[in-house]
Design a protein around this motif. Structure first.
Motif, mmCIF file in Angstrom:
data_model
loop_
_atom_site.group_PDB
_atom_site.id
_atom_site.type_symbol
_atom_site.label_atom_id
_atom_site.label_comp_id
_atom_site.label_asym_id
_atom_site.label_seq_id
_atom_site.Cartn_x
_atom_site.Cartn_y
_atom_site.Cartn_z
ATOM 1 N N ARG A 3 0.915 -0.984 -0.187
ATOM 2 C CA ARG A 3 0.009 -0.372 -0.083
ATOM 3 C C ARG A 3 1.114 0.661 -0.533
ATOM 4 O O ARG A 3 1.643 1.126 1.157
ATOM 5 N N VAL A 30 -3.364 4.159 -2.446
ATOM 6 C CA VAL A 30 -4.537 3.872 -1.894
ATOM 7 C C VAL A 30 -4.413 5.551 -1.344
ATOM 8 O O VAL A 30 -5.193 6.137 -0.892
ATOM 9 N N GLY A 31 -3.604 6.612 -1.428
ATOM 10 C CA GLY A 31 -4.090 8.022 -1.381
ATOM 11 C C GLY A 31 -2.746 8.418 -1.867
ATOM 12 O O GLY A 31 -1.742 8.626 -2.193
ATOM 13 N N GLN A 42 -2.967 11.700 6.307
ATOM 14 C CA GLN A 42 -2.880 9.976 5.142
ATOM 15 C C GLN A 42 -2.390 9.193 6.260
ATOM 16 O O GLN A 42 -2.627 7.989 6.337
ATOM 17 N N GLU A 45 -4.840 7.860 8.758
ATOM 18 C CA GLU A 45 -5.585 7.048 8.343
ATOM 19 C C GLU A 45 -5.476 6.582 7.755
ATOM 20 O O GLU A 45 -6.041 5.003 8.068
ATOM 21 N N LEU A 46 -4.811 5.562 6.700
ATOM 22 C CA LEU A 46 -4.739 4.968 5.532
ATOM 23 C C LEU A 46 -3.755 4.646 5.987
ATOM 24 O O LEU A 46 -3.917 2.772 5.899
#
Length: 250
Positions: A3, A30-31, A42, A45-46
């Motif tokens: 990721r 993923v972001g 981020q 969170e991710l």
């Protein structure tokens, strides 16, 4: 699945990296974030495995963001590896990022294949320096006051003359007569591995030079880092030059 979080203040660059990485099986972007503050948020969170980090961004830059991400609370294994993507406008950025805990450096003009490989390398816990980056590290470390003198002193009398006679622009190895206590704990094989690391060789290249398997090399590298108290092979390059294990020829 690896990721990845892509951090860059230019949307076009972020989109390009996303396209390249998402095209590879086993990697998923993923972001995205456009500055350091967003990157930190981020990450929390991710929970990405790898952060592709730009350096020069408005607000919090990539250096400070890298420092905060690599020093965040919790198990070190749960923190993402940071891959710095740089154009090398300033060498002090490179060393600041090293100190901040980055695991790899890659030029922004590298090929898509090199970017994919770099993400894979840092995701599995290894560190990466592209050959161009390694040369810049070597040049910058060698230029520090006293580094060249320490290397020659470590080699013993006459080392400077020998270096002058054999000046080829390539890495020169130096045998220390007064190894530091940490260096003295290395076996001959581990010392050889440290020298190869200082040349910027990959595990596969070291295995070929030593006629052993990559798994054996990885074990040697782990022992070298542990005995010398180094975080990763990136710092092994700096350590080797600062302590006279190897010396760039004049």
């Amino acid at each position: 699945m690896i990721r990845v979080l892509v951090v860059d203040d230019q949307a076009l660059v972020r989109g390009g990296f996303r396209t390249i990485l998402d095209s590879e099986d086993g990697i998923e972007v993923v972001g995205e974030a456009e500055n350091g503050e967003e990157a930190i948020a981020q990450v929390a969170e991710l929970r990405p495995d790898v952060v592709c980090m730009d350096v020069q961004m408005p607000g919090m830059d990539g250096l400070e963001a890298t420092r905060r991400i690599t020093a965040s609370a919790g198990d070190a294994a749960s923190r993402p590896a940071v891959l710095v993507l740089t154009t090398f406008n300033r060498e002090d950025y490179l060393f600041s990022a090293l100190e901040a805990g980055a695991s790899g450096f890659l030029l922004k003009n590298s090929s898509p294949e090199q970017l994919i490989e770099a993400v894979q390398v840092v995701a599995r816990g290894d560190a990466l320096l592209s050959p161009d980056v390694t040369r810049r590290v070597i040049e910058a470390v060698a230029a520090r006051p006293g580094v060249g003198a320490r290397a020659v002193d470590a080699a013993g009398p006459g080392a400077g003359d020998a270096a002058d006679r054999g000046a080829t622009g390539e890495t020169g190895r130096v045998s220390r007569t007064d190894p530091t206590p940490e260096l003295a704990t290395l076996t001959d094989r581990e010392r050889e591995v440290l020298e190869f690391l200082a040349e910027g060789l990959s595990n596969a290249e070291i295995a070929e030079r030593m006629w052993v398997g990559e798994a054996t090399v990885k074990t040697h590298v782990s022992k070298v880092l542990m005995k010398l108290g180094l975080r990763d092979r990136v710092h092994a390059v700096v350590y080797a030059y600062e302590n006279g294990v190897v010396r760039p020829s004049a």
